[in-house]
Design an enzyme around this catalytic site. Structure first.
Site, PDB file in Angstrom:
ATOM      1  N   LYS A  90     -18.891 -19.174 -75.597  1.00 22.32           N
ATOM      2  CA  LYS A  90     -19.454 -20.521 -75.759  1.00 22.32           C
ATOM      3  C   LYS A  90     -18.571 -21.181 -76.807  1.00 22.32           C
ATOM      4  CE  LYS A  90     -24.117 -22.489 -75.767  1.00 22.32           C
ATOM      5  NZ  LYS A  90     -24.377 -22.843 -74.362  1.00 22.32           N
TER       6      LYS A  90
HETATM    7  C1  LIG Z   1     -25.217 -22.664 -73.214  1.00 22.27           C
HETATM    8  C2  LIG Z   1     -24.890 -22.755 -71.768  1.00 22.27           C
HETATM    9  C3  LIG Z   1     -25.738 -22.264 -70.768  1.00 22.27           C
HETATM   10  C4  LIG Z   1     -27.111 -21.763 -71.054  1.00 22.27           C
HETATM   11  O1  LIG Z   1     -27.097 -20.611 -71.840  1.00 22.27           O
HETATM   12  P1  LIG Z   1     -28.423 -20.159 -72.586  1.00 22.27           P
HETATM   13  O2  LIG Z   1     -28.019 -18.925 -73.296  1.00 22.27           O
HETATM   14  O3  LIG Z   1     -29.432 -19.906 -71.543  1.00 22.27           O
HETATM   15  O4  LIG Z   1     -28.807 -21.271 -73.472  1.00 22.27           O
HETATM   16  C5  LIG Z   1     -25.293 -22.294 -69.468  1.00 22.27           C
HETATM   17  N1  LIG Z   1     -24.106 -22.794 -69.147  1.00 22.27           N
HETATM   18  C6  LIG Z   1     -23.273 -23.285 -70.073  1.00 22.27           C
HETATM   19  C7  LIG Z   1     -21.953 -23.813 -69.654  1.00 22.27           C
HETATM   20  C8  LIG Z   1     -23.655 -23.289 -71.398  1.00 22.27           C
HETATM   21  O5  LIG Z   1     -22.848 -23.809 -72.312  1.00 22.27           O
END
Ligand SMILES: *Cc1c(COP(=O)(O)O)cnc(C)c1O
Length: 309
Positions: free
Chosen positions: A160
């Site tokens: 992320k």
């Molecule tokens: C943060 C995010 C998610 C969701 O992730 P969670 O852990 O469920 O919050 C899904 N796709 C992308 C591209 C993200 O940045």
């Protein structure tokens, strides 16, 4: 999010400081090149006080994202967990969207950043459901966009990381320009990947499927939570490649993420999904999710971290 919603305090490099003072210099590496990693975490108002949902897993993923890029976060996971609790408490919030964030600071414009630790901060904000509170019941209209998600050998979608979100911005803005609430990207093989910031699930004949980690998705913690809940209900969840038309022919489609929570998709590319209303399996899993995060019933997996403990 209006400015008046901003809380007074921010956790910044281990200290709690006023919101206005949490600034960076324009030479900051992360601003130029996207060299940052972050999390989105939610804290819910439960009968036993504010509780952060799956905090340890989010913090672990923050460190995983940093590790992929060989970045050093100069705190322990426990310190970040404590910082998250502290900043909710110090701002007197009952529920919040938390944004732990670590970024390459003001260290020159060279692409190869010096071996210095990241700057680290945690914001806690009031923030409603990302795709709109009414969408939780009525569902959203989504469309496949012309932009594919990142292929596994271009940039790691398992991190992320700030830079990845230019891809998400292209996907979501194209969809919104055409009047949709959210865009869905395809993977390098032309199969379904995920929404701009949400993982996606498809239901047909009682079988639930979701794209695998090799489809250019971020391995969502909400995705993992919903798979766990679905298994509890006795549903099989297949992590498998999903062709585009499977969305058109689905009985139900839903998207999920910490920010968006669990949202039914009522149409894809202007083709109605099922009967165009939130489907029964979506509703069951959505209700179980909200009960879990809001501390209704027992916390079977130990996923609630109480802020006041
Ligand atoms: C943060 C995010 C998610 C969701 O992730 P969670 O852990 O469920 O919050 C899904 N796709 C992308 C591209 C993200 O940045």
């Amino acid at each position: 999010m209006s400015k008046s919603n901003y809380p007074e305090l921010i956790w910044y490099n281990g200290k709690v400081i006023p919101w206005q003072e949490a600034t960076v210099h324009i030479v900051c590496h992360a601003i130029h090149y996207g060299s940052s990693v972050f999390e989105g975490v939610r804290c819910y108002d439960t009968p036993k006080g504010p509780a952060i949902f799956r905090l340890k897993e989010h913090t672990r993923r923050l460190f995983d994202s940093a590790k992929i890029y060989r970045f050093e976060i100069p705190f322990t996971e426990e310190e970040i967990n404590q910082g998250c609790k502290d900043i909710v408490k110090e701002n007197g919030l009952k529920s919040a969207y938390l944004r732990p964030f670590a970024f390459m600071g003001a260290h020159g414009l060279g692409l190869n950043p010096p071996k210095v630790p990241l700057e680290t901060s945690i914001m806690a904000l009031n923030w409603g459901s990302y795709l709109g509170d009414e969408s939780l019941e009525n569902g959203v209209d989504a469309a496949i966009t012309s932009w594919n998600r990142l292929a596994p050998n271009t940039m790691p979608t398992g991190a992320k990381a700030g830079g990845n979100y230019l891809s998400s911005i292209l996907i979501t803005t194209e969809a919104k320009r055409h009047g949709y609430v959210e865009g869905i990207g395809l993977d390098q093989n032309g199969c379904i990947s995920e929404g701009a910031g949400e993982n996606i699930f498809v239901v047909r004949d009682g079988v639930i499927s979701t794209p695998p980690l090799t489809s250019g998705i971020l391995p969502g913690i909400t995705r993992n939570t919903l798979i766990t809940l679905a298994n509890e209900f006795g549903y099989t969840v297949r992590e498998q490649a999903i062709p585009r038309e499977a969305l058109y022919l689905a009985d139900e489609v839903f998207m999920c993420g910490t920010a968006a929570e669990v949202v039914p998709v009522r149409s894809v590319d202007q083709i109605t999904v099922g009967n165009g209303k939130r489907g029964p399996i979506t509703e069951k899993i959505q209700k179980a999710y909200f009960d879990l995060v809001k501390g209704v019933g027992d916390d079977k997996w130990g996923w609630l971290d109480y802020v006041n403990e």
